[in-house]
Design a protein around this motif. Structure first.
Motif, PDB file in Angstrom:
ATOM      1  N   LYS A  77       1.341   6.896  -6.906  1.00 34.96           N
ATOM      2  CA  LYS A  77       0.445   7.878  -6.868  1.00 34.96           C
ATOM      3  C   LYS A  77       0.926   9.206  -6.789  1.00 34.96           C
ATOM      4  O   LYS A  77       0.439  10.188  -7.776  1.00 34.96           O
ATOM      5  CB  LYS A  77      -0.966   7.917  -5.942  1.00 34.96           C
TER       6      LYS A  77
ATOM      7  N   VAL B  95      -5.671   3.354  -9.824  1.00 30.10           N
ATOM      8  CA  VAL B  95      -5.993   3.600  -8.465  1.00 30.10           C
ATOM      9  C   VAL B  95      -6.044   4.941  -8.037  1.00 30.10           C
ATOM     10  O   VAL B  95      -6.022   5.419  -6.678  1.00 30.10           O
ATOM     11  CB  VAL B  95      -5.094   2.773  -7.339  1.00 30.10           C
TER      12      VAL B  95
ATOM     13  N   GLU C 159       0.810  -1.173   0.102  1.00 32.21           N
ATOM     14  CA  GLU C 159       0.101  -0.046   0.066  1.00 32.21           C
ATOM     15  C   GLU C 159       0.782   1.328  -0.099  1.00 32.21           C
ATOM     16  O   GLU C 159       0.544   2.362  -0.793  1.00 32.21           O
ATOM     17  CB  GLU C 159      -0.883  -0.038   1.001  1.00 32.21           C
TER      18      GLU C 159
ATOM     19  N   TYR D 204      -5.624  -0.601  -1.357  1.00 30.28           N
ATOM     20  CA  TYR D 204      -5.475  -0.910  -2.809  1.00 30.28           C
ATOM     21  C   TYR D 204      -5.103  -2.367  -2.832  1.00 30.28           C
ATOM     22  O   TYR D 204      -5.087  -2.873  -4.090  1.00 30.28           O
ATOM     23  CB  TYR D 204      -3.969  -0.304  -3.245  1.00 30.28           C
TER      24      TYR D 204
ATOM     25  N   LEU E 168     -13.423   3.078  -8.965  1.00 32.32           N
ATOM     26  CA  LEU E 168     -14.015   3.383  -7.327  1.00 32.32           C
ATOM     27  C   LEU E 168     -15.548   3.953  -8.119  1.00 32.32           C
ATOM     28  O   LEU E 168     -15.547   4.782  -8.794  1.00 32.32           O
ATOM     29  CB  LEU E 168     -13.220   4.423  -6.763  1.00 32.32           C
TER      30      LEU E 168
ATOM     31  N   GLU F 139      -8.088   7.381  -7.976  1.00 34.14           N
ATOM     32  CA  GLU F 139      -9.478   7.961  -7.350  1.00 34.14           C
ATOM     33  C   GLU F 139      -9.428   7.350  -5.872  1.00 34.14           C
ATOM     34  O   GLU F 139     -10.168   7.955  -4.904  1.00 34.14           O
ATOM     35  CB  GLU F 139     -10.597   7.777  -7.871  1.00 34.14           C
ATOM     36  N   ARG F 140      -8.561   6.307  -5.692  1.00 34.25           N
ATOM     37  CA  ARG F 140      -8.801   5.824  -4.301  1.00 34.25           C
ATOM     38  C   ARG F 140      -7.904   6.385  -3.260  1.00 34.25           C
ATOM     39  O   ARG F 140      -7.029   6.861  -3.494  1.00 34.25           O
ATOM     40  CB  ARG F 140      -8.438   4.347  -4.625  1.00 34.25           C
ATOM     41  N   GLU F 141      -8.546   6.372  -2.056  1.00 36.40           N
ATOM     42  CA  GLU F 141      -8.011   6.982  -0.849  1.00 36.40           C
ATOM     43  C   GLU F 141      -7.041   5.924  -0.157  1.00 36.40           C
ATOM     44  O   GLU F 141      -6.271   6.349   0.527  1.00 36.40           O
ATOM     45  CB  GLU F 141      -9.053   7.440   0.216  1.00 36.40           C
TER      46      GLU F 141
END
Length: 175
Positions: A56, A87, A49, A94, A120, A89-91
């Motif tokens: 990112k 990924v 992660e 993962y 997402l 848009e993901r907070e």
């Protein structure tokens, strides 16, 4: 790289554990899914992660920090160019760990660890507050959302049923 824990490790010493987790992360980023033991997957999750978080960010310093752990440049390139945009848009979250059962030889708990690359979908929040539509001044009609009106009707029926039950109940006298 996470600091190795004290006590039993996933192999030999702390250096071996770091190398093994780096190789597992490289395999995860290459194949998008790996089958391993539950203990290894739980130890790999924070490292993987964190590597995705660096990817990112995407700047040179982040790339060098990932290269310090995963020494294969092709894997790092795939992480930064293929996985990170998927990924974006993901907070968090993962990776996904799915239990598979137990290994036949030593009865170790096996899991499938995979990257969550699906787009997402944001959750739709439903409001329970009555929404009043704009009505002309002087008009007595008010439009209420159907969901709230149905909930209010159900609540009125429940209150009416409870009142009927209380009215039918026999009254006990106390002495």
């Amino acid at each position: 790289m996470p600091k190795p824990t004290k006590g039993p490790r996933l192999g030999g010493g702390p250096a071996h554990e770091r190398l093994m987790l780096a190789n597992l992360a490289a395999a995860l980023f290459t194949h998008k899914s790996i089958k391993t033991t539950e203990t290894r997957a739980k130890r790999l999750r924070p490292l993987a992660e964190r590597m995705v978080q660096f990817a990112k960010r995407g700047d040179l310093h982040a790339r060098r920090r990932v290269l310090a752990t995963i020494t294969d440049k092709t894997v790092v390139h795939e992480l930064f160019t293929v996985i990170a945009p998927q990924v974006n848009e993901r907070e968090g979250g993962y990776t996904r760990i799915t239990k598979l059962g137990f290994r036949k030889g030593d009865n170790a708990s096996m899991v499938q660890m995979e990257l969550v690359l699906e787009p997402l979908v944001p959750k739709v929040k439903r409001s329970k507050v009555a929404t009043v539509a704009a009505t002309p001044i002087g008009s007595d009609s008010v439009v209420v959302d159907d969901v709230v009106a149905d909930d209010a009707a159900v609540a009125e029926d429940v209150v009416a049923d409870d009142a009927a039950v209380v009215a039918d109940a026999p009254v006990e006298e106390t002495k």
